[in-house]
Design a protein around this motif. Sequence first.
Motif, PDB file in Angstrom:
ATOM      1  N   GLY A  34       0.787  -1.241   0.000  1.00  0.00           N
ATOM      2  CA  GLY A  34       0.000   0.000   0.000  1.00  0.00           C
ATOM      3  C   GLY A  34       0.809   1.275   0.000  1.00  0.00           C
ATOM      4  O   GLY A  34       0.304   2.327   0.410  1.00  0.00           O
ATOM      5  N   THR A  35       2.076   1.232  -0.480  1.00  0.00           N
ATOM      6  CA  THR A  35       2.850   2.486  -0.510  1.00  0.00           C
ATOM      7  C   THR A  35       2.937   3.106  -1.897  1.00  0.00           C
ATOM      8  O   THR A  35       3.369   4.255  -2.009  1.00  0.00           O
ATOM      9  CB  THR A  35       4.275   2.297   0.054  1.00  0.00           C
ATOM     10  OG1 THR A  35       4.946   1.296  -0.719  1.00  0.00           O
ATOM     11  CG2 THR A  35       4.228   1.875   1.505  1.00  0.00           C
ATOM     12  N   GLY A  36       2.566   2.364  -2.962  1.00  0.00           N
ATOM     13  CA  GLY A  36       2.645   3.023  -4.258  1.00  0.00           C
ATOM     14  C   GLY A  36       2.262   2.183  -5.446  1.00  0.00           C
ATOM     15  O   GLY A  36       2.061   0.967  -5.340  1.00  0.00           O
ATOM     16  N   TYR A  37       2.157   2.898  -6.574  1.00  0.00           N
ATOM     17  CA  TYR A  37       1.776   2.291  -7.844  1.00  0.00           C
ATOM     18  C   TYR A  37       2.848   2.616  -8.882  1.00  0.00           C
ATOM     19  O   TYR A  37       2.824   3.694  -9.476  1.00  0.00           O
ATOM     20  CB  TYR A  37       0.425   2.840  -8.310  1.00  0.00           C
ATOM     21  CG  TYR A  37      -0.678   2.616  -7.310  1.00  0.00           C
ATOM     22  CD1 TYR A  37      -1.367   1.410  -7.274  1.00  0.00           C
ATOM     23  CD2 TYR A  37      -1.012   3.602  -6.388  1.00  0.00           C
ATOM     24  CE1 TYR A  37      -2.374   1.188  -6.341  1.00  0.00           C
ATOM     25  CE2 TYR A  37      -2.018   3.398  -5.454  1.00  0.00           C
ATOM     26  CZ  TYR A  37      -2.692   2.185  -5.443  1.00  0.00           C
ATOM     27  OH  TYR A  37      -3.686   1.988  -4.517  1.00  0.00           O
ATOM     28  N   PRO A  38       3.815   1.719  -9.109  1.00  0.00           N
ATOM     29  CA  PRO A  38       4.805   1.953 -10.155  1.00  0.00           C
ATOM     30  C   PRO A  38       4.280   1.415 -11.484  1.00  0.00           C
ATOM     31  O   PRO A  38       3.930   0.237 -11.588  1.00  0.00           O
ATOM     32  CB  PRO A  38       6.022   1.134  -9.688  1.00  0.00           C
ATOM     33  CG  PRO A  38       5.577   0.384  -8.469  1.00  0.00           C
ATOM     34  CD  PRO A  38       4.097   0.508  -8.342  1.00  0.00           C
ATOM     35  N   PHE A  39       4.213   2.295 -12.483  1.00  0.00           N
ATOM     36  CA  PHE A  39       3.698   1.926 -13.806  1.00  0.00           C
ATOM     37  C   PHE A  39       4.828   1.944 -14.830  1.00  0.00           C
ATOM     38  O   PHE A  39       5.664   2.858 -14.808  1.00  0.00           O
ATOM     39  CB  PHE A  39       2.677   2.943 -14.303  1.00  0.00           C
ATOM     40  CG  PHE A  39       1.379   3.003 -13.558  1.00  0.00           C
ATOM     41  CD1 PHE A  39       0.284   2.265 -13.987  1.00  0.00           C
ATOM     42  CD2 PHE A  39       1.233   3.841 -12.455  1.00  0.00           C
ATOM     43  CE1 PHE A  39      -0.934   2.357 -13.329  1.00  0.00           C
ATOM     44  CE2 PHE A  39       0.019   3.945 -11.798  1.00  0.00           C
ATOM     45  CZ  PHE A  39      -1.067   3.194 -12.226  1.00  0.00           C
ATOM     46  N   VAL A  40       4.796   1.011 -15.768  1.00  0.00           N
ATOM     47  CA  VAL A  40       5.621   1.101 -16.965  1.00  0.00           C
ATOM     48  C   VAL A  40       4.844   1.919 -17.993  1.00  0.00           C
ATOM     49  O   VAL A  40       3.643   1.718 -18.162  1.00  0.00           O
ATOM     50  CB  VAL A  40       5.927  -0.303 -17.535  1.00  0.00           C
ATOM     51  CG1 VAL A  40       6.576  -0.210 -18.907  1.00  0.00           C
ATOM     52  CG2 VAL A  40       6.830  -1.071 -16.583  1.00  0.00           C
ATOM     53  N   ILE A  41       5.549   2.837 -18.667  1.00  0.00           N
ATOM     54  CA  ILE A  41       4.946   3.599 -19.765  1.00  0.00           C
ATOM     55  C   ILE A  41       5.204   2.819 -21.055  1.00  0.00           C
ATOM     56  O   ILE A  41       6.354   2.479 -21.360  1.00  0.00           O
ATOM     57  CB  ILE A  41       5.579   5.001 -19.895  1.00  0.00           C
ATOM     58  CG1 ILE A  41       5.568   5.748 -18.558  1.00  0.00           C
ATOM     59  CG2 ILE A  41       4.881   5.809 -20.986  1.00  0.00           C
ATOM     60  CD1 ILE A  41       6.459   7.006 -18.539  1.00  0.00           C
ATOM     61  N   VAL A  42       4.133   2.530 -21.794  1.00  0.00           N
ATOM     62  CA  VAL A  42       4.248   1.776 -23.052  1.00  0.00           C
ATOM     63  C   VAL A  42       3.882   2.717 -24.202  1.00  0.00           C
ATOM     64  O   VAL A  42       2.871   3.417 -24.138  1.00  0.00           O
ATOM     65  CB  VAL A  42       3.311   0.550 -23.040  1.00  0.00           C
ATOM     66  CG1 VAL A  42       3.424  -0.232 -24.339  1.00  0.00           C
ATOM     67  CG2 VAL A  42       3.628  -0.346 -21.840  1.00  0.00           C
ATOM     68  N   ASP A  43       4.729   2.753 -25.236  1.00  0.00           N
ATOM     69  CA  ASP A  43       4.467   3.692 -26.341  1.00  0.00           C
ATOM     70  C   ASP A  43       3.454   3.095 -27.333  1.00  0.00           C
ATOM     71  O   ASP A  43       3.073   1.917 -27.200  1.00  0.00           O
ATOM     72  CB  ASP A  43       5.788   4.142 -26.992  1.00  0.00           C
ATOM     73  CG  ASP A  43       6.392   3.097 -27.930  1.00  0.00           C
ATOM     74  OD1 ASP A  43       5.787   2.040 -28.166  1.00  0.00           O
ATOM     75  OD2 ASP A  43       7.495   3.359 -28.435  1.00  0.00           O
ATOM     76  N   PRO A  44       3.012   3.870 -28.318  1.00  0.00           N
ATOM     77  CA  PRO A  44       1.970   3.366 -29.241  1.00  0.00           C
ATOM     78  C   PRO A  44       2.408   2.128 -30.014  1.00  0.00           C
ATOM     79  O   PRO A  44       1.557   1.346 -30.462  1.00  0.00           O
ATOM     80  CB  PRO A  44       1.730   4.557 -30.185  1.00  0.00           C
ATOM     81  CG  PRO A  44       2.150   5.757 -29.404  1.00  0.00           C
ATOM     82  CD  PRO A  44       3.289   5.312 -28.547  1.00  0.00           C
ATOM     83  N   ALA A  45       3.724   1.900 -30.162  1.00  0.00           N
ATOM     84  CA  ALA A  45       4.202   0.703 -30.871  1.00  0.00           C
ATOM     85  C   ALA A  45       4.324  -0.506 -29.952  1.00  0.00           C
ATOM     86  O   ALA A  45       4.726  -1.590 -30.387  1.00  0.00           O
ATOM     87  CB  ALA A  45       5.552   1.001 -31.518  1.00  0.00           C
ATOM     88  N   GLY A  46       4.021  -0.316 -28.659  1.00  0.00           N
ATOM     89  CA  GLY A  46       4.064  -1.435 -27.718  1.00  0.00           C
ATOM     90  C   GLY A  46       5.387  -1.583 -26.988  1.00  0.00           C
ATOM     91  O   GLY A  46       5.584  -2.546 -26.251  1.00  0.00           O
ATOM     92  N   ARG A  47       6.291  -0.610 -27.147  1.00  0.00           N
ATOM     93  CA  ARG A  47       7.593  -0.688 -26.481  1.00  0.00           C
ATOM     94  C   ARG A  47       7.530  -0.044 -25.087  1.00  0.00           C
ATOM     95  O   ARG A  47       6.953   1.042 -24.921  1.00  0.00           O
ATOM     96  CB  ARG A  47       8.641   0.050 -27.345  1.00  0.00           C
ATOM     97  CG  ARG A  47      10.008   0.130 -26.739  1.00  0.00           C
ATOM     98  CD  ARG A  47      10.932   1.030 -27.562  1.00  0.00           C
ATOM     99  NE  ARG A  47      12.115   1.370 -26.795  1.00  0.00           N
ATOM    100  CZ  ARG A  47      12.851   2.458 -26.968  1.00  0.00           C
ATOM    101  NH1 ARG A  47      12.543   3.319 -27.919  1.00  0.00           N
ATOM    102  NH2 ARG A  47      13.905   2.692 -26.216  1.00  0.00           N
TER     103      ARG A  47
END
Length: 182
Positions: free
Chosen positions: A67-80
């Motif tokens: 419950g300390t955080g939400y780390p997200f990966v950013i994915v570009d429009p090409a799926g990378r």
Amino acid sequence: MELPRTVPELPAAHGFRLRRWSWDDTELLREAATDPYIPLTTTVPSPCTPAAAAAYLQRQWRRTEIGTGYPFVIVDPAGRAVGDVGLWVGEVPLRGWATVGYWVAPTARRRGAATAALGAVTAWALGELALPGIELYVEPGNTGSIRTAERAAYRCTGLRPAHQVVDGRPRDMWRYVRTQQQ
Ligand SMILES: CC(C)(COP(=O)(O)OP(=O)(O)OC[C@H]1O[C@@H](n2cnc3c(N)ncnc32)[C@H](O)[C@@H]1OP(=O)(O)O)[C@@H](O)C(=O)NCCC(=O)NCCS
């Protein structure tokens, strides 16, 4: 409201999207580790050995479980997978506010990834999570990050002297905020 203990998939502007970190993201981590600044202000390991990368991924998943955080990966429009945006909620039970941070791999910069990611996570935090406000801190010389914050409609509230130790030295930081009222 009880905060969720999973990282959701979020759509972002211009075909970007956000998702949780996975075992397949070690290449992104290896590139981030070569950046001169990212390892100084995050827990991205440098050098990024296989063991250090595995420990990093496990730390990210753990943050959401406890419950300390939400780390997200950013994915570009090409799926990378091109970067990270993290919403840190450890202080929400005490003061309601979250903090946010972000980085983009050097080869994926200047294409709107950070702006799209910050916009999406901010909308989720103020909307679905109903948090009263979010803050972020930027070093005065970090023009790219300042522009990103401004693009996502964050407002500067002033300089915080010696706010964070970076590379062994306390650094002044601009504080930026987005609130429900804005
Ligand atoms: C700061 C950072 C996240 C920006 O990521 P990005 O995906 O390249 O940002 P965007 O493409 O969304 O650009 C956002 C704005 O910043 C501008 N910008 C980005 N990098 C810039 C730079 N080096 N110098 C000047 N302006 C820059 C862009 O032109 C854009 O402004 P505009 O819309 O007015 O043209 C990235 O450079 C990075 O990861 N830096 C190292 C880690 C870091 O500093 N993280 C933030 C800590 S507070």
